[in-house]
Design a protein around this motif. Structure first.
Motif, PDB file in Angstrom:
ATOM      1  N   PRO A 193     -10.654  -4.940   4.297  1.00  0.00           N
ATOM      2  CA  PRO A 193     -10.731  -4.500   5.692  1.00  0.00           C
ATOM      3  C   PRO A 193      -9.515  -3.696   6.135  1.00  0.00           C
ATOM      4  O   PRO A 193      -9.645  -2.726   6.886  1.00  0.00           O
ATOM      5  CB  PRO A 193     -10.844  -5.821   6.463  1.00  0.00           C
ATOM      6  CG  PRO A 193     -11.453  -6.782   5.492  1.00  0.00           C
ATOM      7  CD  PRO A 193     -10.889  -6.395   4.163  1.00  0.00           C
ATOM      8  N   ALA A 194      -8.329  -4.087   5.647  1.00  0.00           N
ATOM      9  CA  ALA A 194      -7.120  -3.358   6.037  1.00  0.00           C
ATOM     10  C   ALA A 194      -7.126  -1.943   5.454  1.00  0.00           C
ATOM     11  O   ALA A 194      -6.761  -0.970   6.137  1.00  0.00           O
ATOM     12  CB  ALA A 194      -5.882  -4.118   5.573  1.00  0.00           C
ATOM     13  N   VAL A 195      -7.563  -1.817   4.197  1.00  0.00           N
ATOM     14  CA  VAL A 195      -7.627  -0.496   3.571  1.00  0.00           C
ATOM     15  C   VAL A 195      -8.611   0.392   4.315  1.00  0.00           C
ATOM     16  O   VAL A 195      -8.309   1.559   4.647  1.00  0.00           O
ATOM     17  CB  VAL A 195      -8.028  -0.622   2.087  1.00  0.00           C
ATOM     18  CG1 VAL A 195      -8.335   0.763   1.501  1.00  0.00           C
ATOM     19  CG2 VAL A 195      -6.926  -1.305   1.286  1.00  0.00           C
ATOM     20  N   HIS A 196      -9.804  -0.129   4.611  1.00  0.00           N
ATOM     21  CA  HIS A 196     -10.816   0.669   5.303  1.00  0.00           C
ATOM     22  C   HIS A 196     -10.336   1.070   6.702  1.00  0.00           C
ATOM     23  O   HIS A 196     -10.576   2.202   7.153  1.00  0.00           O
ATOM     24  CB  HIS A 196     -12.122  -0.110   5.388  1.00  0.00           C
ATOM     25  CG  HIS A 196     -12.742  -0.387   4.039  1.00  0.00           C
ATOM     26  ND1 HIS A 196     -12.716   0.519   3.010  1.00  0.00           N
ATOM     27  CD2 HIS A 196     -13.411  -1.486   3.566  1.00  0.00           C
ATOM     28  CE1 HIS A 196     -13.333   0.022   1.958  1.00  0.00           C
ATOM     29  NE2 HIS A 196     -13.748  -1.206   2.263  1.00  0.00           N
ATOM     30  N   LEU A 197      -9.675   0.155   7.380  1.00  0.00           N
ATOM     31  CA  LEU A 197      -9.195   0.438   8.737  1.00  0.00           C
ATOM     32  C   LEU A 197      -8.173   1.572   8.716  1.00  0.00           C
ATOM     33  O   LEU A 197      -8.241   2.515   9.528  1.00  0.00           O
ATOM     34  CB  LEU A 197      -8.583  -0.836   9.324  1.00  0.00           C
ATOM     35  CG  LEU A 197      -8.234  -0.860  10.817  1.00  0.00           C
ATOM     36  CD1 LEU A 197      -8.205  -2.297  11.311  1.00  0.00           C
ATOM     37  CD2 LEU A 197      -6.878  -0.210  11.093  1.00  0.00           C
ATOM     38  N   LEU A 198      -7.211   1.506   7.804  1.00  0.00           N
ATOM     39  CA  LEU A 198      -6.181   2.544   7.745  1.00  0.00           C
ATOM     40  C   LEU A 198      -6.774   3.896   7.347  1.00  0.00           C
ATOM     41  O   LEU A 198      -6.403   4.939   7.903  1.00  0.00           O
ATOM     42  CB  LEU A 198      -5.082   2.136   6.768  1.00  0.00           C
ATOM     43  CG  LEU A 198      -4.155   1.012   7.233  1.00  0.00           C
ATOM     44  CD1 LEU A 198      -3.251   0.544   6.104  1.00  0.00           C
ATOM     45  CD2 LEU A 198      -3.317   1.467   8.430  1.00  0.00           C
ATOM     46  N   ARG A 199      -7.710   3.885   6.397  1.00  0.00           N
ATOM     47  CA  ARG A 199      -8.327   5.153   6.002  1.00  0.00           C
ATOM     48  C   ARG A 199      -9.115   5.765   7.149  1.00  0.00           C
ATOM     49  O   ARG A 199      -9.082   6.983   7.365  1.00  0.00           O
ATOM     50  CB  ARG A 199      -9.227   4.918   4.790  1.00  0.00           C
ATOM     51  CG  ARG A 199      -8.449   4.721   3.489  1.00  0.00           C
ATOM     52  CD  ARG A 199      -9.354   4.423   2.318  1.00  0.00           C
ATOM     53  NE  ARG A 199      -8.593   4.357   1.060  1.00  0.00           N
ATOM     54  CZ  ARG A 199      -9.076   3.888  -0.067  1.00  0.00           C
ATOM     55  NH1 ARG A 199     -10.351   3.441  -0.136  1.00  0.00           N
ATOM     56  NH2 ARG A 199      -8.328   3.861  -1.156  1.00  0.00           N
ATOM     57  N   ALA A 200      -9.816   4.918   7.892  1.00  0.00           N
ATOM     58  CA  ALA A 200     -10.576   5.422   9.036  1.00  0.00           C
ATOM     59  C   ALA A 200      -9.667   6.016  10.099  1.00  0.00           C
ATOM     60  O   ALA A 200     -10.082   6.891  10.868  1.00  0.00           O
ATOM     61  CB  ALA A 200     -11.433   4.296   9.626  1.00  0.00           C
ATOM     62  N   ALA A 201      -8.419   5.529  10.154  1.00  0.00           N
ATOM     63  CA  ALA A 201      -7.449   6.042  11.127  1.00  0.00           C
ATOM     64  C   ALA A 201      -6.711   7.280  10.616  1.00  0.00           C
ATOM     65  O   ALA A 201      -5.812   7.786  11.294  1.00  0.00           O
ATOM     66  CB  ALA A 201      -6.437   4.951  11.476  1.00  0.00           C
ATOM     67  N   GLY A 202      -7.082   7.774   9.442  1.00  0.00           N
ATOM     68  CA  GLY A 202      -6.501   9.002   8.934  1.00  0.00           C
ATOM     69  C   GLY A 202      -5.348   8.829   7.968  1.00  0.00           C
ATOM     70  O   GLY A 202      -4.646   9.801   7.660  1.00  0.00           O
ATOM     71  N   TYR A 203      -5.145   7.614   7.456  1.00  0.00           N
ATOM     72  CA  TYR A 203      -4.047   7.361   6.535  1.00  0.00           C
ATOM     73  C   TYR A 203      -4.519   7.445   5.085  1.00  0.00           C
ATOM     74  O   TYR A 203      -5.636   7.017   4.752  1.00  0.00           O
ATOM     75  CB  TYR A 203      -3.446   5.970   6.768  1.00  0.00           C
ATOM     76  CG  TYR A 203      -2.646   5.859   8.047  1.00  0.00           C
ATOM     77  CD1 TYR A 203      -1.280   6.128   8.061  1.00  0.00           C
ATOM     78  CD2 TYR A 203      -3.260   5.504   9.246  1.00  0.00           C
ATOM     79  CE1 TYR A 203      -0.550   6.038   9.230  1.00  0.00           C
ATOM     80  CE2 TYR A 203      -2.533   5.409  10.426  1.00  0.00           C
ATOM     81  CZ  TYR A 203      -1.178   5.684  10.410  1.00  0.00           C
ATOM     82  OH  TYR A 203      -0.457   5.599  11.567  1.00  0.00           O
ATOM     83  N   ALA A 204      -3.667   7.988   4.229  1.00  0.00           N
ATOM     84  CA  ALA A 204      -3.857   7.878   2.787  1.00  0.00           C
ATOM     85  C   ALA A 204      -3.238   6.555   2.363  1.00  0.00           C
ATOM     86  O   ALA A 204      -2.067   6.284   2.652  1.00  0.00           O
ATOM     87  CB  ALA A 204      -3.181   9.032   2.064  1.00  0.00           C
ATOM     88  N   VAL A 205      -4.023   5.717   1.699  1.00  0.00           N
ATOM     89  CA  VAL A 205      -3.609   4.337   1.440  1.00  0.00           C
ATOM     90  C   VAL A 205      -3.379   4.123  -0.047  1.00  0.00           C
ATOM     91  O   VAL A 205      -4.204   4.501  -0.886  1.00  0.00           O
ATOM     92  CB  VAL A 205      -4.662   3.343   1.954  1.00  0.00           C
ATOM     93  CG1 VAL A 205      -4.211   1.904   1.713  1.00  0.00           C
ATOM     94  CG2 VAL A 205      -4.921   3.568   3.446  1.00  0.00           C
ATOM     95  N   THR A 206      -2.252   3.533  -0.364  1.00  0.00           N
ATOM     96  CA  THR A 206      -1.963   3.059  -1.716  1.00  0.00           C
ATOM     97  C   THR A 206      -1.613   1.580  -1.619  1.00  0.00           C
ATOM     98  O   THR A 206      -1.289   1.073  -0.534  1.00  0.00           O
ATOM     99  CB  THR A 206      -0.798   3.821  -2.364  1.00  0.00           C
ATOM    100  OG1 THR A 206       0.371   3.672  -1.541  1.00  0.00           O
ATOM    101  CG2 THR A 206      -1.124   5.297  -2.496  1.00  0.00           C
ATOM    102  N   GLY A 207      -1.679   0.887  -2.733  1.00  0.00           N
ATOM    103  CA  GLY A 207      -1.379  -0.532  -2.701  1.00  0.00           C
ATOM    104  C   GLY A 207      -0.987  -1.075  -4.054  1.00  0.00           C
ATOM    105  O   GLY A 207      -1.317  -0.495  -5.099  1.00  0.00           O
ATOM    106  N   SER A 208      -0.259  -2.167  -4.025  1.00  0.00           N
ATOM    107  CA  SER A 208       0.163  -2.840  -5.250  1.00  0.00           C
ATOM    108  C   SER A 208       0.146  -4.340  -5.018  1.00  0.00           C
ATOM    109  O   SER A 208       0.459  -4.811  -3.922  1.00  0.00           O
ATOM    110  CB  SER A 208       1.583  -2.426  -5.664  1.00  0.00           C
ATOM    111  OG  SER A 208       1.688  -1.037  -5.845  1.00  0.00           O
TER     112      SER A 208
END
Length: 475
Positions: free
Chosen positions: A429-444
């Protein structure tokens, strides 16, 4: 031999009655600093003006110096036309003088002249920053100097939020009133120095709230100083005191002078009192770098912070989070769900202004910040409700709260959002939320195993809880 004999005409003649005088390069443009404490021009500056064929400067500077009659002058407004005139004069071999405030090599015109290809000879004077600190009776070797002239105000304002002593070179629309408005909530005293070095000079001690309510003469220099004892800005004990006018330049106006100065208040050693002493400049770092990376480093062990029930971002996670937040002088970082405040404190150690948001009023953020010698503004309350009134951040660390908190953060559009999640069901949910807000998301996912001693001298690895760190960045 293939060479010509000396004097045959193929080489310049360097001696005898037929010598050809060497061609000398044009004289450099002389940049004269106008003293910010009102001292007269140096003999070198007077001689440069006497021989000039072109003099460039602000109207107030041209009016204050002996420009010979018949000499061309250019009143500074936009710099480009003046640069063109200076380049033409230099190419024609005409001596030219540029008048500038204080030390022209310090956030001054020297850089622009050199960028235009003009050679310069600089005759500096006392800078407005040095004069402002002198008028306030303060040392300033622990201070940082920034400018808001011709630049966005935000970085200068964040420097004032982050550090105990900052001098700001202001500009119309980016001066004491605007900086005062941005410092609401930070414990600061302000010194506003107007008309330095002139009979109209006035140096005023005030608070951020009071600075907003009045008009200030441009240009002026502002000093932002940590309030004594961490007192809240705008408390009743902080009344303004004023230096005013040529006759009063070297003393502070006290209550007995209220009728003459128009502003009254108790005064102390260099500033207002009533809450334990004068405003502070802060210590001088051993490495002479007021805003450099901390000597003790970052990603400090948990033992460096007071925390409750191990509720602290572990050092391994903190190292990555701070790297992703990119804190530096001039930026504002929110630490939401701050807990012990370790992430925000380490951002502050790297020069950023920091607001720590935490619902628990008993959290040890302020104590930990004081232990590490940094200023962190603590906002107590539930996020996202308390986020609305805060100034816009450059980066946000979200260490607690649900998707409603992350939504509120993303709505403020910071350049970077870093989220630490221990629960896997919250990652998608956090990844989808940030992407919907226009962010490029990476994670580890970070999984660390630390050395631990066993009886008998053996060593084992003790696992820490895995944590997913998400980073959202605006393209």
């Amino acid at each position: 031999m293939t060479g010509s004999a000396p004097g045959s005409g193929s080489e310049p003649v360097t001696g005898g009655s037929g010598s050809v005088p060497p061609v000398l390069p044009p004289e450099p443009v002389v940049v004269v600093g106008m003293d910010a404490v009102g001292r007269p021009l140096s003999p070198s500056a007077v001689a440069a003006l006497a021989g000039a064929r072109l003099v460039v400067g602000a109207a107030r500077h041209l009016a204050a110096v002996p420009v010979p009659s018949g000499v061309d002058t250019v009143v500074l407004g936009p710099l480009a036309p003046a640069l063109d005139r200076l380049a033409a004069a230099h190419a024609a071999g005409q001596p030219a003088v540029v008048l500038a405030s204080g030390d022209p090599g310090f956030f001054g015109v020297v850089r622009r002249l050199r960028a235009a290809g003009l050679p310069v000879r600089v005759l500096p004077a006392v800078s407005s920053v040095a004069a402002a600190f002198a008028r306030a009776g303060l040392d300033w070797d622990g201070a940082v100097v920034v400018t808001a002239h011709g630049r966005e105000l935000g970085p200068a304002l964040n420097a004032c939020r982050a550090l105990p002593a900052v001098a700001v070179l202001t500009a119309p629309g980016a001066g004491a009133a605007e900086i005062g408005a941005g410092l609401t909530g930070w414990a600061r005293r302000l010194v506003v120095a107007e008309h330095l070095g002139t009979p109209a000079e006035r140096v005023t001690w005030t608070t951020p709230e009071q600075a907003v309510t009045r008009a200030w003469v441009d240009p002026h220099v502002l000093l932002s100083l940590a309030a004594p004892g961490g007192a809240a800005a705008g408390d009743p004990g902080a009344q303004p005191a004023v230096h005013t006018g040529a006759a009063d330049r070297d003393r502070v106006v006290g209550p007995g002078d209220a009728g003459r100065s128009g502003e009254a208040g108790p005064v102390g050693d260099g500033g207002p009192v009533g809450d334990g002493g004068p405003a502070g400049v802060g210590p001088v770092r051993a490495d002479n770098q007021p805003a450099a990376a901390p000597v003790g480093g970052w990603a400090l062990p948990e033992s460096a912070y007071r925390h409750r029930d191990s509720m602290i971002t572990k050092a391994e996670v903190r190292a990555l989070a701070v790297a992703r937040l990119r804190p530096r002088l001039g930026r504002l970082v929110w630490d939401v769900g701050a807990g012990s405040g370790s992430v925000g404190i380490e951002c502050a150690l790297l020069g950023a202004a920091v607001i720590a948001v935490e619902r628990d009023p008993a959290a040890s953020i302020a104590e930990n910040a004081a232990r590490h010698g940094v200023a962190v503004r603590v906002v107590t309350g539930d996020a996202p409700a308390v986020l609305g009134g805060l100034p816009d951040p450059d980066a946000v660390f979200v260490g607690g709260g649900g998707t409603d908190v992350l939504t509120a953060v993303a709505d403020r559009r910071p350049a970077r959002v870093v989220v630490a999640l221990a629960a896997l069901d919250r990652v998608a949910p956090a990844v989808h939320l940030l992407r919907a807000a226009g962010y490029a998301v990476t994670g580890s996912q970070l999984t660390a195993a630390r050395l631990a001693d066993l009886p008998g001298g053996s060593i084992r690895l003790a696992a820490t809880n895995p944590v997913v760190v998400l980073t959202g960045e605006r393209p």
